[in-house]
Design an enzyme around this catalytic site. Structure first.
Site, PDB file in Angstrom:
ATOM      1  N   ASP A  67      62.208  26.474  -6.989  1.00 32.59           N
ATOM      2  CA  ASP A  67      60.835  27.007  -7.166  1.00 32.59           C
ATOM      3  C   ASP A  67      60.831  28.333  -7.922  1.00 32.59           C
ATOM      4  OD1 ASP A  67      61.756  28.474  -4.926  1.00 32.59           O
ATOM      5  OD2 ASP A  67      59.899  28.227  -3.774  1.00 32.59           O
ATOM      6  N   ALA A  76      63.194  28.561  12.046  1.00 33.64           N
ATOM      7  CA  ALA A  76      64.021  27.356  11.889  1.00 33.64           C
ATOM      8  C   ALA A  76      64.071  26.886  10.442  1.00 33.64           C
ATOM      9  CB  ALA A  76      63.481  26.241  12.777  1.00 33.64           C
ATOM     10  N   GLY A  77      63.316  27.541   9.554  1.00 29.84           N
ATOM     11  CA  GLY A  77      63.288  27.100   8.162  1.00 29.84           C
ATOM     12  C   GLY A  77      62.211  26.053   7.916  1.00 29.84           C
ATOM     13  N   SER A  89      58.954  26.957   7.718  1.00 30.73           N
ATOM     14  CA  SER A  89      57.848  27.707   7.119  1.00 30.73           C
ATOM     15  C   SER A  89      56.712  28.027   8.072  1.00 30.73           C
ATOM     16  CB  SER A  89      57.305  26.974   5.882  1.00 30.73           C
ATOM     17  OG  SER A  89      58.289  26.964   4.905  1.00 30.73           O
ATOM     18  N   ASP A 107      56.631  27.062  -0.201  1.00 32.14           N
ATOM     19  CA  ASP A 107      56.177  26.925   1.187  1.00 32.14           C
ATOM     20  C   ASP A 107      54.660  27.119   1.280  1.00 32.14           C
ATOM     21  OD1 ASP A 107      58.914  26.910   1.379  1.00 32.14           O
ATOM     22  OD2 ASP A 107      59.061  28.901   2.289  1.00 32.14           O
TER      23      ASP A 107
HETATM   24  C1  GLA Z   1      62.808  29.306   1.088  1.00 29.54           C
HETATM   25  C2  GLA Z   1      61.782  29.969   0.190  1.00 29.54           C
HETATM   26  C3  GLA Z   1      61.216  28.962  -0.821  1.00 29.54           C
HETATM   27  C4  GLA Z   1      62.347  28.261  -1.577  1.00 29.54           C
HETATM   28  C5  GLA Z   1      63.384  27.716  -0.597  1.00 29.54           C
HETATM   29  C6  GLA Z   1      64.583  27.140  -1.295  1.00 29.54           C
HETATM   30  O1  GLA Z   1      62.194  28.335   1.891  1.00 29.54           O
HETATM   31  O2  GLA Z   1      60.720  30.486   0.966  1.00 29.54           O
HETATM   32  O3  GLA Z   1      60.344  29.620  -1.718  1.00 29.54           O
HETATM   33  O4  GLA Z   1      62.922  29.099  -2.511  1.00 29.54           O
HETATM   34  O5  GLA Z   1      63.829  28.720   0.306  1.00 29.54           O
HETATM   35  O6  GLA Z   1      64.234  25.996  -1.993  1.00 29.54           O
END
Ligand code: GLA
Length: 387
Positions: free
Chosen positions: A37, A122-123, A125, A171
């Site tokens: 991104d 946790a990733g 968002s 995200d």
């Molecule tokens: C995180 C960032 C996103 C993106 C991902 C990797 O989630 O917030 O903007 O860069 O890492 O794809």
């Protein structure tokens, strides 16, 4: 009680009336297109069925009063005098309000209650879902139309400039624009989106390794710098502008680490566009292969996996009915995502859980998710209002 019902109930008990509006915004999982991104490339996430919910009513003054159920704390600020304070959950709504004001929106004050079932850290968002829920709350009280790309950019601005995290646009964009039953192919240059149907008879399974890495921010910023160095080397604005042919012709003269990072971004962009086509043709197997190739590239070239991510991905791939598995999000810990035949789902979940625990002594969290709508106003049913 659903998350919406509990949010409304908390509002009623705090303010003694029904909320005028309920809004919510989802977290996300990225199917493919990782670390692309911020190179103006392609991503293909889906909005998941976990949300930040806000029950709220407009005020006839310029205050924003918000109670957070998870933090059991209150925010009460004057929208005319927003200032940054020590980092906490309160900085997100303030940062979004400021970004909206700076973009020219006249904001109406409101009081509300917020609650969230996106796991934090946790990733998945949770921060973007919170930012977009706040933006949506202002949209309903202040009466401006919902423009997903504009709102995503302002959410990102709040996160970059107010909260101080240097994320890309993925995200926020998926939380603003998700579509039920679909992943979204997003062109991160112009934020054009294409809704792509999820394959029939398959499930999207999130595998949380239960590992978190403290230095994610610095490693993430280092990857961004390496990508910038690569675009400077090729004399382009962003790595998105470098073709595979150009890369291959000059690869030998690139710094070896920068060469690896560049190869990941260029091949990942191609995989992401191909994955969208495969989904449109109903080719779940090809999608799975591309997800596997994406993980391998993130592991070997971009170097953002950790042992636990590699372990859980390998375990997932060994299960019958698994079409593909990869890490998802920034990496260095957090979650993987797998594409699994629906009829094998229960067995898949049990086996991955048992084998991962045996190998790592960690308990993974496993979520099967549905692709959901982006940030929206919830129309309340009689039953919710009565409860
Ligand atoms: C995180 C960032 C996103 C993106 C991902 C990797 O989630 O917030 O903007 O860069 O890492 O794809």
């Amino acid at each position: 009680m659903s998350l919406i019902e509990s949010c409304v109930a908390e509002y009623v008990s705090r303010f003694g009336t029904q909320p005028a509006f309920v809004v919510r915004a989802p977290g996300r999982v990225n199917l493919i297109g990782e670390h692309t991104d911020y190179n103006d490339g392609f991503v293909m996430p889906l909005a998941i069925d976990r949300h930040t919910v806000i029950a709220l009513s407009p005020l006839d003054n310029d205050r924003m009063m918000l109670h957070s159920v998870e933090h059991a704390e209150q925010l009460d600020v004057d929208l005319n005098t927003l200032t940054r304070d020590k980092m906490s959950w309160r900085e997100y709504p303030k940062g979004v309000a400021k970004a909206l004001q700076d973009a020219g929106y006249a904001l109406t004050g409101w009081q509300g209650v917020t609650t969230c079932d996106v796991p934090m850290g946790a990733g998945l968002s949770s921060s973007a879902s919170y930012e977009l829920a706040i933006a949506r709350a202002f949209a309903v009280t202040s009466g401006f139309p919902w423009d997903p790309a504009k709102m995503a950019r302002l959410g990102q601005k709040a996160e970059n400039e107010w909260v101080g995290v240097n994320c890309g646009i993925m995200d926020q964009m998926i939380s603003a624009s998700g579509r039920e039953g679909h992943a979204m192919l997003i062109d991160c240059r112009d934020l054009a989106t294409r809704a792509v149907p999820l394959p029939d008879d398959t499930a999207i399974v999130i595998l949380d390794t239960a590992t978190r890495r403290g230095l994610v921010d610095s490693a993430y910023n280092e990857r961004r710098q390496q990508c910038e160095a690569a675009s400077a080397f090729f004399g382009v604005k962003m790595l998105r502008d470098v073709s595979l042919e150009t890369f291959e012709a000059r690869a030998e003269t690139l710094d070896p680490i920068v060469r690896q990072r560049t190869r990941h971004v260029i091949t990942e962009n191609a995989r992401t566009e191909e994955a969208a086509k495969a989904m449109e043709q109903g080719d779940a197997e090809r999608l799975g292969q591309l997800m596997n190739a994406s993980h391998d590239s993130l592991r070997d070239d971009f170097e953002v996996t950790n042992d636990e991510l590699n372990t859980i991905v390998n375990i997932a791939r060994e299960q019958s009915g698994c079409l593909g598995a990869r890490m998802t999000g920034a990496g260095f810990g957090g979650c993987a995502v797998a594409l699994v035949r629906s009829k094998k789902l229960d067995k898949f979940i049990n086996s991955v859980c048992d084998t991962y625990t045996t190998k790592t002594a960690l308990s993974p969290n496993i979520y099967t998710c549905k692709a959901s709508e982006g940030a929206h106003e919830v129309v309340l049913h009689e039953s919710v209002i009565a409860s």
